[in-house]
Design a protein around this motif. Structure first.
Motif, PDB file in Angstrom:
ATOM      1  N   THR A 107      56.149  42.566 -37.757  1.00  0.00           N
ATOM      2  CA  THR A 107      55.375  41.658 -36.913  1.00  0.00           C
ATOM      3  C   THR A 107      53.979  42.208 -36.656  1.00  0.00           C
ATOM      4  OG1 THR A 107      56.243  42.677 -34.886  1.00  0.00           O
ATOM      5  CG2 THR A 107      57.427  40.760 -35.755  1.00  0.00           C
ATOM      6  N   TYR A 108      53.017  41.290 -36.542  1.00  0.00           N
ATOM      7  CA  TYR A 108      51.650  41.664 -36.162  1.00  0.00           C
ATOM      8  C   TYR A 108      50.949  40.435 -35.592  1.00  0.00           C
ATOM      9  CZ  TYR A 108      50.493  39.724 -40.812  1.00  0.00           C
ATOM     10  OH  TYR A 108      50.370  38.917 -41.913  1.00  0.00           O
ATOM     11  N   ALA A 109      49.816  40.669 -34.938  1.00  0.00           N
ATOM     12  CA  ALA A 109      49.092  39.591 -34.272  1.00  0.00           C
ATOM     13  C   ALA A 109      48.444  38.660 -35.285  1.00  0.00           C
ATOM     14  CB  ALA A 109      48.026  40.176 -33.350  1.00  0.00           C
ATOM     15  N   GLY A 110      48.597  37.347 -35.072  1.00  0.00           N
ATOM     16  CA  GLY A 110      47.978  36.351 -35.945  1.00  0.00           C
ATOM     17  C   GLY A 110      47.148  35.366 -35.138  1.00  0.00           C
ATOM     18  N   LEU A 111      46.280  34.633 -35.836  1.00  0.00           N
ATOM     19  CA  LEU A 111      45.333  33.729 -35.168  1.00  0.00           C
ATOM     20  C   LEU A 111      44.617  34.488 -34.054  1.00  0.00           C
ATOM     21  CD1 LEU A 111      47.356  30.363 -34.967  1.00  0.00           C
ATOM     22  CD2 LEU A 111      45.815  31.178 -36.762  1.00  0.00           C
TER      23      LEU A 111
ATOM     24  N   LEU B 237      40.086  33.124 -36.923  1.00  0.00           N
ATOM     25  CA  LEU B 237      41.469  33.088 -36.455  1.00  0.00           C
ATOM     26  C   LEU B 237      42.413  32.730 -37.603  1.00  0.00           C
ATOM     27  CD1 LEU B 237      41.172  31.306 -32.968  1.00  0.00           C
ATOM     28  CD2 LEU B 237      41.038  33.735 -33.508  1.00  0.00           C
ATOM     29  N   GLN B 238      42.034  31.740 -38.412  1.00  0.00           N
ATOM     30  CA  GLN B 238      42.887  31.333 -39.529  1.00  0.00           C
ATOM     31  C   GLN B 238      43.103  32.481 -40.510  1.00  0.00           C
ATOM     32  OE1 GLN B 238      44.495  28.589 -39.275  1.00  0.00           O
ATOM     33  NE2 GLN B 238      43.257  26.757 -39.597  1.00  0.00           N
ATOM     34  N   VAL B 239      42.017  33.130 -40.902  1.00  0.00           N
ATOM     35  CA  VAL B 239      42.087  34.192 -41.908  1.00  0.00           C
ATOM     36  C   VAL B 239      42.871  35.406 -41.409  1.00  0.00           C
ATOM     37  CG1 VAL B 239      40.624  35.973 -42.974  1.00  0.00           C
ATOM     38  CG2 VAL B 239      40.090  33.574 -43.311  1.00  0.00           C
ATOM     39  N   SER B 240      42.857  35.630 -40.096  1.00  0.00           N
ATOM     40  CA  SER B 240      43.509  36.826 -39.545  1.00  0.00           C
ATOM     41  C   SER B 240      44.987  36.906 -39.901  1.00  0.00           C
ATOM     42  CB  SER B 240      43.340  36.873 -38.028  1.00  0.00           C
ATOM     43  OG  SER B 240      44.079  35.848 -37.389  1.00  0.00           O
ATOM     44  N   SER B 241      45.627  35.763 -40.101  1.00  0.00           N
ATOM     45  CA  SER B 241      47.058  35.777 -40.430  1.00  0.00           C
ATOM     46  C   SER B 241      47.316  36.266 -41.859  1.00  0.00           C
ATOM     47  CB  SER B 241      47.650  34.375 -40.248  1.00  0.00           C
ATOM     48  OG  SER B 241      47.597  33.984 -38.889  1.00  0.00           O
ATOM     49  N   TYR B 242      46.249  36.361 -42.669  1.00  0.00           N
ATOM     50  CA  TYR B 242      46.385  36.799 -44.059  1.00  0.00           C
ATOM     51  C   TYR B 242      45.757  38.179 -44.280  1.00  0.00           C
ATOM     52  CZ  TYR B 242      47.471  31.870 -44.775  1.00  0.00           C
ATOM     53  OH  TYR B 242      48.036  30.620 -44.697  1.00  0.00           O
ATOM     54  N   TRP B 243      45.224  38.777 -43.213  1.00  0.00           N
ATOM     55  CA  TRP B 243      44.487  40.031 -43.322  1.00  0.00           C
ATOM     56  C   TRP B 243      45.386  41.205 -42.948  1.00  0.00           C
ATOM     57  CZ3 TRP B 243      43.152  43.684 -39.547  1.00  0.00           C
ATOM     58  CH2 TRP B 243      42.152  44.599 -39.899  1.00  0.00           C
ATOM     59  N   SER B 244      45.178  42.337 -43.610  1.00  0.00           N
ATOM     60  CA  SER B 244      45.859  43.586 -43.266  1.00  0.00           C
ATOM     61  C   SER B 244      44.810  44.654 -43.026  1.00  0.00           C
ATOM     62  CB  SER B 244      46.797  44.029 -44.405  1.00  0.00           C
ATOM     63  OG  SER B 244      47.829  43.077 -44.591  1.00  0.00           O
ATOM     64  N   PRO B 245      45.103  45.649 -42.186  1.00  0.00           N
ATOM     65  CA  PRO B 245      44.123  46.701 -41.906  1.00  0.00           C
ATOM     66  C   PRO B 245      43.545  47.304 -43.180  1.00  0.00           C
ATOM     67  CG  PRO B 245      45.969  46.907 -40.412  1.00  0.00           C
ATOM     68  CD  PRO B 245      46.345  45.831 -41.397  1.00  0.00           C
ATOM     69  N   GLY B 246      42.220  47.406 -43.216  1.00  0.00           N
ATOM     70  CA  GLY B 246      41.531  47.950 -44.388  1.00  0.00           C
ATOM     71  C   GLY B 246      41.045  46.890 -45.352  1.00  0.00           C
TER      72      GLY B 246
ATOM     73  N   PHE C  56      39.018  29.749 -45.631  1.00  0.00           N
ATOM     74  CA  PHE C  56      38.945  28.633 -44.694  1.00  0.00           C
ATOM     75  C   PHE C  56      37.484  28.247 -44.487  1.00  0.00           C
ATOM     76  CE2 PHE C  56      43.022  30.550 -43.760  1.00  0.00           C
ATOM     77  CZ  PHE C  56      43.848  29.443 -43.605  1.00  0.00           C
ATOM     78  N   ASP C  57      37.209  26.950 -44.537  1.00  0.00           N
ATOM     79  CA  ASP C  57      35.871  26.421 -44.298  1.00  0.00           C
ATOM     80  C   ASP C  57      35.831  25.834 -42.893  1.00  0.00           C
ATOM     81  OD1 ASP C  57      34.507  26.731 -46.956  1.00  0.00           O
ATOM     82  OD2 ASP C  57      36.259  25.589 -47.596  1.00  0.00           O
ATOM     83  N   GLU C  58      35.491  26.666 -41.941  1.00  0.00           N
ATOM     84  CA  GLU C  58      35.373  26.235 -40.548  1.00  0.00           C
ATOM     85  C   GLU C  58      34.302  27.090 -39.877  1.00  0.00           C
ATOM     86  OE1 GLU C  58      38.819  24.992 -38.271  1.00  0.00           O
ATOM     87  OE2 GLU C  58      40.126  25.624 -39.921  1.00  0.00           O
ATOM     88  N   ALA C  59      34.161  26.966 -38.582  1.00  0.00           N
ATOM     89  CA  ALA C  59      33.124  27.714 -37.876  1.00  0.00           C
ATOM     90  C   ALA C  59      33.543  29.160 -37.640  1.00  0.00           C
ATOM     91  CB  ALA C  59      32.814  27.042 -36.537  1.00  0.00           C
ATOM     92  N   VAL C  60      32.557  30.058 -37.645  1.00  0.00           N
ATOM     93  CA  VAL C  60      32.753  31.425 -37.192  1.00  0.00           C
ATOM     94  C   VAL C  60      31.919  31.612 -35.919  1.00  0.00           C
ATOM     95  CG1 VAL C  60      33.273  32.422 -39.445  1.00  0.00           C
ATOM     96  CG2 VAL C  60      30.898  32.309 -38.659  1.00  0.00           C
ATOM     97  N   LEU C  61      32.395  32.471 -35.049  1.00  0.00           N
ATOM     98  CA  LEU C  61      31.707  32.771 -33.797  1.00  0.00           C
ATOM     99  C   LEU C  61      31.543  34.281 -33.679  1.00  0.00           C
ATOM    100  CD1 LEU C  61      30.670  31.998 -30.920  1.00  0.00           C
ATOM    101  CD2 LEU C  61      33.052  32.245 -30.146  1.00  0.00           C
ATOM    102  N   PHE C  62      30.302  34.742 -33.552  1.00  0.00           N
ATOM    103  CA  PHE C  62      30.042  36.166 -33.367  1.00  0.00           C
ATOM    104  C   PHE C  62      30.219  36.503 -31.890  1.00  0.00           C
ATOM    105  CE2 PHE C  62      27.838  34.818 -37.151  1.00  0.00           C
ATOM    106  CZ  PHE C  62      28.140  35.815 -38.059  1.00  0.00           C
TER     107      PHE C  62
END
Length: 313
Positions: free
Chosen positions: A104-108, A157-166, A140-146
């Motif tokens: 398990t890990y944090a998503g969105l 948030l969408q991409v975070s569910s597919y990302w791993s550290p590094g 994902f084609d959506e807005a990013v917020l700095f």
């Protein structure tokens, strides 16, 4: 059916015209009509398998209480936002009864950055822009917020569910064709103007110097060389960023991973090896995109379990 007025927003998302409290009231009304009870300020101390069902030891406001049930539905979510009461109780209960739990890990969840990148993003906190964000072949084609800590917004948030550290994030702030056309036209008609001036027409003004400050661009757009244009194109269409991490469960909207779906019946949500024990919603290893999909999964899996219990399956 409940008469709740709603409207549709971007990407087909439905929102209450007044308040989401109407949804809570609708669900509580449904519980009451079904003969159910909601008991607050209550902690499950233990769950034990007994003949014909389960014994649950509760810690209640007025002292301990023991209840028995033929069926037990575990619907207590996952780890995100612990300050709201979230725990890993469902996962521990699954393991107690021998059910496998996936990692398990944090998503969105928003990304965080460190060092110079963190300082740069902090200087443009609050700036948003439409973009393409991708990692590990998913985009994902959506807005990013700095933000003052890193990168958020729907795309992040969408991409975070597919990302791993590094892993690297690739941020595209402009389509390549649009960028090259803008440079070509500026060279022909506004050659004396600076690249920063030209690109503040295409991107938020505060964002442009942060993105371009290390590219050593000429003072005049007319003097931009082919090599410099290639570097500019790479930065604005495929900016490579490596997050330090994410905000974690503190702000995550979902938990990725959970009770292994292979251990559950897809028709009833009952544990294959534990008759009468059901797991539904976020504690199961099913994770949806942003936009209501996780609510839909929670409600649909709950409905399936309820129908199975009602039918005596």
């Amino acid at each position: 059916r409940s008469g709740i007025a709603y409207h549709e927003k971007t990407l087909g998302q439905l929102f209450c015209d007044t308040s989401a409290k109407e949804i809570v009231a609708m669900l509580l009304k449904g519980v009451a009509e079904a003969g159910g009870q909601v008991q607050l300020n209550t902690t499950v101390q233990s769950v034990t398998k007994i003949e014909g069902g389960y014994a649950i030891q509760l810690s209640c406001p007025h002292g301990p209480r023991a209840v028995t049930a033929r069926n037990l539905v575990v619907a207590c979510g996952g780890k995100p936002i612990p300050k709201m009461g979230a725990t890993d109780f469902a996962l521990r209960l699954a393991q107690q009864f021998g059910l496998p739990v996936t990692e398990t890990y944090a998503g969105l969840v928003p990304f965080t950055f460190s060092g110079a990148q963190h300082e740069a993003f902090k200087s443009i906190s609050g700036v948003a822009a439409p973009a393409r964000l991708q990692t590990n072949g998913t985009a994902f084609d959506e807005a990013v917020l700095f933000t003052h800590r890193g990168l958020s917004g729907p795309a992040a948030l969408q991409v975070s569910s597919y990302w791993s550290p590094g892993d690297v994030l690739t941020l595209g702030l402009l389509p390549e064709e649009e960028l090259r056309r803008a440079v070509r036209e500026a060279k022909e008609t506004e050659g004396r103007k600076s690249p920063l001036t030209i690109f503040t027409r295409l991107l938020p003004a505060r964002l442009v110097p942060v993105v371009l400050n290390d590219l050593a661009l000429p003072e005049r757009i007319a003097d931009l060389t082919a090599a410099q244009l290639d570097g500019l194109t790479a930065r604005l269409t495929q900016w490579q960023l490596t997050p330090a991490g994410t905000e974690g469960y503190r702000t995550a909207e979902v938990m990725v991973g959970g009770v292994d779906t292979a251990a559950l019946s897809s028709k009833t949500m009952m544990a294959k090896t534990q008759p009468g024990l059901y797991f539904i919603g976020e504690c199961v290893d099913v994770t949806g995109w942003l936009g209501g999909y996780n609510f839909q999964w929670a409600w649909s899996s709950g409905w399936v379990a309820g129908q199975a219990i009602k039918a005596g399956l």
